[in-house]
Scaffold this active site. Structure first.
Site, PDB file in Angstrom:
ATOM      1  CE  LYS A 177       5.124  -9.528  45.963  1.00 49.44           C
ATOM      2  NZ  LYS A 177       5.357  -8.667  45.023  1.00 49.44           N
ATOM      3  NE  ARG A 185      16.084  -9.357  42.652  1.00 48.29           N
ATOM      4  CZ  ARG A 185      15.547  -8.879  41.368  1.00 48.29           C
ATOM      5  NH1 ARG A 185      17.146  -7.932  40.899  1.00 48.29           N
ATOM      6  NH2 ARG A 185      14.701  -8.560  40.909  1.00 48.29           N
TER       7      ARG A 185
END
Length: 498
Positions: A272, A346
């Site tokens: 990020k 996920r």
């Protein structure tokens, strides 16, 4: 936590240094809502507010001194309501009480003269002030620490009703567990990592009817937990799966909860930008929410069996970090091609969903700070709800409405599923960028098991990426930082099933 007592006396007759009232917004002017304060005192406060130009808007808090008929400070909390509240306005009352409580740091005792003319409105007032009276000060060493309101006396015309007393006791339990969830989210990632998170949970449930099982990285590898093991490979602090089991006698239903617990998310090798990491200690808010909800359900002795999975990992960039192009095997045998290591949530949730399904519950509900797409779609204050059944989706939304947590339905669009086809594995873990919130949920659905009749278990996914962490200023009963969002909805859902 703030001590709460009820009284059927007028609030202005209670010996407390602060009197708190709620105001309506009538023609743009603040008017004290009738209820549990002497009519002459109400009139005097309304007159004083008019002098100051108060509007009675939501989140408006006005402090007054020297009001006729009062001997101390008066705090007027705006509700934004235009007319006297009914039970349907419980959330506005709850937020007004929270706004007032946030303005009462270092106050020893306050009397609340809110419109507590029904059990519902009385409980909403208590909930709001308890939720608002929260401060996280664990790391403040020098200088004074703000202390939340110590004691509140709530005036209510139904103070002696058994339903009111029961509701207030429930509010205190839920507020305490929501505060624990907030504390977990606010804790720095240097100190909260998978093993310490698991230890904190084990300590929290000591002496309760909830059993705690902690699975370490070696056992996870033996069980083909490719999600947790793969995501955790880049960190020196290995993953954990924490299983909570609550099995009351004569349980009327069984729900399974799965929470995303990424204690810090750097994005992994698909790193990020720096600004994107500033709040990534909150990426475990889903695990905090389901743990706290389980604690509240057990403390309230609800006849609902709950099996909860906390999927804990730290997503870093160490020498053995997971790579795009890797293929991992999940506990149900399905293989997954890794595409973007910043879509790690996920993956760990998939492991938890497989295990949750094996318990054959009546419903599976997962809670996760899963996608930025949810924030782009619904903003910072609303959770996205996706489900494989309309009935469970509507049940979650009804519980959220009761609890006062903003949630909105999003469809599961099967036309997006082909974008997750892989040339080398059973499935890719990401799909096309447009509709990313939905493709993330479609991936999770791949790991929800079937019931004995061969139908997929009822499952709902709560994407709390927006409301889990409040980066802006506090509002209503919601503090800056960790919010504990989702706890109250899960408790309300369990209550409805009981």
């Amino acid at each position: 936590m703030t001590t709460v007592t009820l009284t059927d006396r007028s609030a202005d007759k209670v010996s407390a240094p602060v009197l708190v009232v709620m105001t309506l917004s009538v023609d743009g002017k603040a008017v004290v809502s009738p209820g549990c304060v002497d009519a002459q005192v109400e009139s005097a406060i309304t007159e004083a507010l008019a002098t100051l130009g108060a509007a009675g808007a939501a989140d408006e808090v006005t402090k007054l001194a020297g009001v006729a008929g009062t001997s101390g400070l008066v705090v007027a909390a705006g509700s934004g309501l235009k007319t006297e509240p009914t039970d349907a306005d419980a959330e506005a009352v709850r937020r007004a009480a929270g706004s007032a409580a946030r303005a009462l740091n270092d106050v020893a005792h306050a009397s609340f003269g809110f419109p507590c003319t029904t059990t519902e409105l009385t409980v909403a007032t208590v909930e709001g002030l308890l939720f608002g009276a929260y401060e996280y000060t664990a790391y403040r060493v020098t200088g004074p620490k703000p202390k939340p309101l110590a004691k509140a006396t709530v005036a209510s015309t139904v103070a002696k009703a058994s339903g009111t007393k029961t509701g207030v006791k429930r509010a205190q339990v839920v507020a305490q567990e929501q505060a624990w969830a907030r504390d977990l989210v606010n804790q720095p990632p240097l100190d909260l990592y998978p093993a310490s998170f698991a230890a904190d949970v084990k300590k929290h449930f000591t002496g309760t009817e909830v059993k705690v099982q902690i699975t370490d990285e070696k056992a996870l590898a033996r069980q083909n937990c490719g999600g947790l093991v793969g995501v955790g490979r880049g960190s020196a602090r290995p993953p954990r799966l924490v299983t909570l089991t609550y099995k009351p006698a004569k349980a009327k239903a069984h729900i399974a909860l799965v929470g995303k617990g990424i204690t810090f998310d750097s994005g992994g090798l698909c790193i990020k930008p720096a600004d994107g990491m500033k709040t990534m200690k909150c990426d475990m808010a889903g695990a905090a929410a389901v743990a706290a909800a389980t604690a509240a359900i057990a403390a309230l002795d609800l006849p609902i069996a709950v099996t909860t999975y906390l999927c804990l990992a730290e997503n870093l960039t160490g020498s053995d970090a997971q790579r795009p192009g890797d293929v991992v095997t999940m506990p149900n045998g399905k293989t997954v091609e890794i595409i973007n290591t910043d879509a790690e949530g996920r993956l760990v949730m998939a492991d938890g969903l497989v295990f949750a399904s094996k318990t054959n519950p009546d419903a599976v509900i997962d809670v996760a700070t899963l996608t930025g797409a949810a924030v782009l779609s619904l903003g910072q204050r609303t959770t996205a709800v996706l489900s494989n059944t309309d009935a469970l989706r509507d049940e979650v939304l009804a519980a959220a409405g009761t609890a006062g947590e903003a949630m909105w339905p999003i469809p599961l669009l099967d036309e997006l599923r082909p974008s997750m086809k892989s040339q080398v594995a059973d499935v890719k873990h990401t799909g096309e960028r447009m509709g990313g919130m939905i493709t993330a949920a479609l991936f999770l659905r791949e790991f929800v098991g079937e019931s004995a009749d061969g139908e997929q278990l009822p499952w709902a996914h709560l994407d709390i990426a927006g409301p889990a962490f409040n980066e802006a200023g506090a509002y209503g009963y919601t503090p800056a930082g960790g919010t504990g969002h989702g706890v109250r909805t899960l408790v309300a859902l369990a209550e409805a099933r009981s």
